[in-house]
Enzyme design. Structure first.
Site, PDB file in Angstrom:
ATOM      1  N   ARG A   1       0.805  -1.225   0.000  1.00 12.55           N
ATOM      2  CA  ARG A   1       0.000   0.000   0.000  1.00 12.55           C
ATOM      3  C   ARG A   1       0.841   1.280   0.000  1.00 12.55           C
ATOM      4  O   ARG A   1       0.337   2.362  -0.283  1.00 12.55           O
ATOM      5  CB  ARG A   1      -0.950  -0.012   1.219  1.00 12.55           C
TER       6      ARG A   1
ATOM      7  N   LYS B   1       8.717  -1.134   3.194  1.00 10.90           N
ATOM      8  CA  LYS B   1       7.890  -0.287   4.071  1.00 10.90           C
ATOM      9  C   LYS B   1       8.550   0.161   5.370  1.00 10.90           C
ATOM     10  O   LYS B   1       8.578   1.348   5.679  1.00 10.90           O
ATOM     11  CB  LYS B   1       6.568  -0.976   4.391  1.00 10.90           C
TER      12      LYS B   1
HETATM   13  C1  UD1 Z   1      -2.096  -5.969  11.505  1.00  8.81           C
HETATM   14  C2  UD1 Z   1      -3.057  -6.844  12.318  1.00  8.81           C
HETATM   15  C3  UD1 Z   1      -4.293  -6.000  12.676  1.00  8.81           C
HETATM   16  C4  UD1 Z   1      -3.857  -4.767  13.459  1.00  8.81           C
HETATM   17  C5  UD1 Z   1      -2.791  -3.965  12.698  1.00  8.81           C
HETATM   18  C6  UD1 Z   1      -2.232  -2.908  13.629  1.00  8.81           C
HETATM   19  C7  UD1 Z   1      -2.759  -9.161  11.538  1.00  8.81           C
HETATM   20  C8  UD1 Z   1      -3.318 -10.262  10.731  1.00  8.81           C
HETATM   21  N1  UD1 Z   1      -3.438  -7.998  11.542  1.00  8.81           N
HETATM   22  O1  UD1 Z   1      -2.771  -5.610  10.315  1.00  8.81           O
HETATM   23  O2  UD1 Z   1      -5.185  -6.766  13.480  1.00  8.81           O
HETATM   24  O3  UD1 Z   1      -5.003  -3.962  13.722  1.00  8.81           O
HETATM   25  O4  UD1 Z   1      -1.717  -4.810  12.290  1.00  8.81           O
HETATM   26  O5  UD1 Z   1      -1.353  -2.049  12.950  1.00  8.81           O
HETATM   27  O6  UD1 Z   1      -1.747  -9.341  12.205  1.00  8.81           O
HETATM   28  N2  UD1 Z   1       4.507  -8.919   8.213  1.00  8.81           N
HETATM   29  C9  UD1 Z   1       5.467  -9.913   8.097  1.00  8.81           C
HETATM   30  N3  UD1 Z   1       5.189 -11.030   7.367  1.00  8.81           N
HETATM   31  C10 UD1 Z   1       3.986 -11.220   6.771  1.00  8.81           C
HETATM   32  C11 UD1 Z   1       3.014 -10.211   6.885  1.00  8.81           C
HETATM   33  C12 UD1 Z   1       3.313  -9.084   7.606  1.00  8.81           C
HETATM   34  O7  UD1 Z   1       6.568  -9.791   8.638  1.00  8.81           O
HETATM   35  O8  UD1 Z   1       3.823 -12.285   6.131  1.00  8.81           O
HETATM   36  C13 UD1 Z   1       4.838  -7.710   8.996  1.00  8.81           C
HETATM   37  C14 UD1 Z   1       4.784  -6.438   8.183  1.00  8.81           C
HETATM   38  O9  UD1 Z   1       6.067  -6.110   7.680  1.00  8.81           O
HETATM   39  C15 UD1 Z   1       4.296  -5.405   9.199  1.00  8.81           C
HETATM   40  C16 UD1 Z   1       3.540  -6.220  10.231  1.00  8.81           C
HETATM   41  O10 UD1 Z   1       3.875  -7.576  10.011  1.00  8.81           O
HETATM   42  O11 UD1 Z   1       5.363  -4.737   9.840  1.00  8.81           O
HETATM   43  C17 UD1 Z   1       2.031  -6.051  10.108  1.00  8.81           C
HETATM   44  O12 UD1 Z   1       1.627  -6.411   8.791  1.00  8.81           O
HETATM   45  P1  UD1 Z   1       0.553  -5.550   7.979  1.00  8.81           P
HETATM   46  O13 UD1 Z   1       0.345  -6.183   6.681  1.00  8.81           O
HETATM   47  O14 UD1 Z   1       0.914  -4.121   8.039  1.00  8.81           O
HETATM   48  O15 UD1 Z   1      -0.733  -5.821   8.902  1.00  8.81           O
HETATM   49  P2  UD1 Z   1      -2.024  -4.924   9.028  1.00  8.81           P
HETATM   50  O16 UD1 Z   1      -2.903  -5.145   7.869  1.00  8.81           O
HETATM   51  O17 UD1 Z   1      -1.659  -3.549   9.359  1.00  8.81           O
HETATM   52 CA    CA Z   2       0.186  -2.396   9.329  1.00  6.23          CA
END
Ligand code: UD1
Ligand code: CA
Length: 459
Positions: A15, A22
């Site tokens: 996004r 990011k």
């Molecule tokens: C996530 C939470 C959501 C919360 C929000 C708060 C989950 C499923 N959802 O959503 O409930 O309200 O954060 O900000 O956890 N990441 C990895 N590996 C992956 C996917 C993500 O390391 O496979 C890391 C990303 O780099 C990021 C963090 O996890 O730093 C959160 O991922 P992101 O996709 O931003 O989650 P949100 O949709 O914001």
């Molecule tokens: Ca997030």
């Protein structure tokens, strides 16, 4: 009992629409993941594990030795990301704080409070929540009639009714290690995104009859998750306000804080006054009673006590006590101004040292030179330090006087107390106490002006 931290930083950040990974986007001059790391380090954990994937190499370089790294090859969700830390943590008893790498505003105090709350409530897992006017995009916290947490539902999985819930998951949790890895083993991908959601561990532990708790923070702003450029701008504004308030509380006057941009690592002493439209960046260190006038930019520099800067740009330079610069000067890197040095308008300085009380009042280029104390550089003095290929270094000793509009063709050495006559081109050394004149003699031709000056008038 051990205390551990897992930082999730493997996601792509689709996004953000960016080539830059990011969590490396800067907020107030520092990568988001570094803000998270700084806060995590302050709660003194035994170990920090950062989960990296997209841009792993660059993230690792940024973080360096401050953390261990687990690699998530494929981004299959936040639960899958935490699973990658299993080899580091599953054998260790203790509590683990899990935090997203894209929440740069969370403070160490908040993390510490959450940890304390978790330990006191003897919960298997505790989630940090916040109440928010517009919860769109965040996971929602579901509670039963008694107020106990049931589970977390992601934005893409909510029912219309759940969508209206205003309590959100901030993405910060503390979980007992054994509970963490037993719950992670039970995750599935039956959800809208087909991912292993970390958030599901709350529902899993709850359904097993374990104590799960939630701690609601009073300030939603702090939990802002940065997924796009709008949130990035918001995070920057909030953090800059926080930084400015910190300096003001420490005795710094900001005449127009709303237009003053001070990055996270900048230090400023008491009774320093900073006007509006000023940017102070990087690892800049500013002393006490310094004055920085409107429109200045200071990057990675040291300004000692009582220095003064008017409308100037200063990069990678040092100003010793009471030196003053500007208006409209450019210290272009590796400039070192001694005590009480004066650098005036339209002077550019690069890789040069000016000794105590030396002056370059106007219109000069001062590059690759070591200048002693109380030297005067007249208007228009140029150090000719570059032949198109190599740079050359000159030296000017104490109390020398360099007349206006002189070219100093480096490398030369101008001795102590020497004088260079105005308009000279100096390409040989000038010994101590010498007067050097490197210019053609003036010739006056009688009556010629009568022939050639079309402006002339006989009174
Ligand atoms: C996530 C939470 C959501 C919360 C929000 C708060 C989950 C499923 N959802 O959503 O409930 O309200 O954060 O900000 O956890 N990441 C990895 N590996 C992956 C996917 C993500 O390391 O496979 C890391 C990303 O780099 C990021 C963090 O996890 O730093 C959160 O991922 P992101 O996709 O931003 O989650 P949100 O949709 O914001
Ligand atoms: Ca997030």
């Amino acid at each position: 009992m051990g205390r551990y931290v897992i930082i999730l930083a493997a996601g792509k950040g689709t996004r953000m629409k960016s080539k830059l990974h990011k969590v490396l986007h800067s907020v107030a001059g520092k990568a988001m993941v570094e803000h998270v790391l700084d806060a995590a380090m302050k709660i003194n954990p035994n170990e920090i594990i950062t989960v990296v994937g997209h841009g792993a190499q660059v993230v690792k370089e940024k973080i360096g030795e401050r953390s261990s790294f687990a690699v998530q090859e494929e981004q299959l969700g936040t639960g899958h990301a935490v699973l990658q830390s299993k080899s580091f943590l599953s054998g260790k008893t203790g509590e683990t704080l899990i935090i997203n790498g894209d929440t740069p505003l969370l403070t160490a105090e908040t993390l510490q409070t959450l940890f304390d709350f978790h330990c006191k409530s003897k919960a298997s897992a505790t989630v940090l929540t916040a109440k928010v006017e517009d919860p769109t995009g965040y996971g929602r916290i579901l509670r039963d009639e008694t107020g106990a947490v049931q589970k977390i539902v992601e934005q893409k999985d909510v029912t219309a009714e759940e969508a209206r819930l205003k309590e959100i998951n901030t993405g910060v949790y503390v979980v007992g290690n054994e509970h963490l890895f037993s719950a992670l083993a039970k995750l599935d991908i039956n959800n809208a995104q087909g991912e292993l959601y970390l958030t599901d561990i709350i529902g899993i532990l709850k359904s097993e009859g374990k104590v799960v708790s939630a701690s609601q923070m009073s300030c939603f702003e702090e939990s802002l998750g940065v997924n796009d450029r709008f949130a990035l701008a918001q995070a920057n504004r909030i953090l800059c306000e926080r930084i400015n308030r910190f300096h003001m509380a420490n005795g710094v006057t900001l005449l127009d804080p709303a237009s003053t941009y001070i990055e996270s690592d900048v230090e400023i002493g008491q009774d320093t006054v900073i006007e509006g439209n000023v940017s102070i960046k990087g690892k800049t260190k500013i002393g006490s009673e310094v004055f920085i006038g409107a429109g200045s930019e200071i990057v990675n520099s040291v300004l000692k006590d009582r220095t003064k800067v008017l409308r100037s740009v200063i990069e990678e330079s040092i100003l010793h006590e009471e030196a003053d610069v500007g208006p409209f000067a450019y210290l272009r890197s590796k400039a070192e101004l001694g005590k009480n040095v004066h650098v005036g308008n339209f002077v550019e300085i690069k890789a040069a040292k000016l000794g105590e009380r030396t002056k370059a009042g106007h219109l000069a280029y001062v590059g690759n030179v070591d200048i002693g104390r109380e030297v005067n550089l007249g208007a228009g003095v140029i150090f000719v330090n570059y032949d198109g290929k190599n740079k050359f270094q000159s030296q000017i000793d104490d109390y020398a006087f360099i007349g206006s509009n002189s070219d100093i063709v480096s490398p030369v050495h101008i001795g102590k107390n020497a004088i260079v006559a105005a308009g000279s081109t100096i390409n040989e050394n000038v010994p101590e106490d010498c007067l050097a004149m490197g210019r053609a003699r003036q010739v006056n031709k009688d009556g010629y002006a009568k022939r050639y000056n079309h402006y002339r008038q006989d009174e």
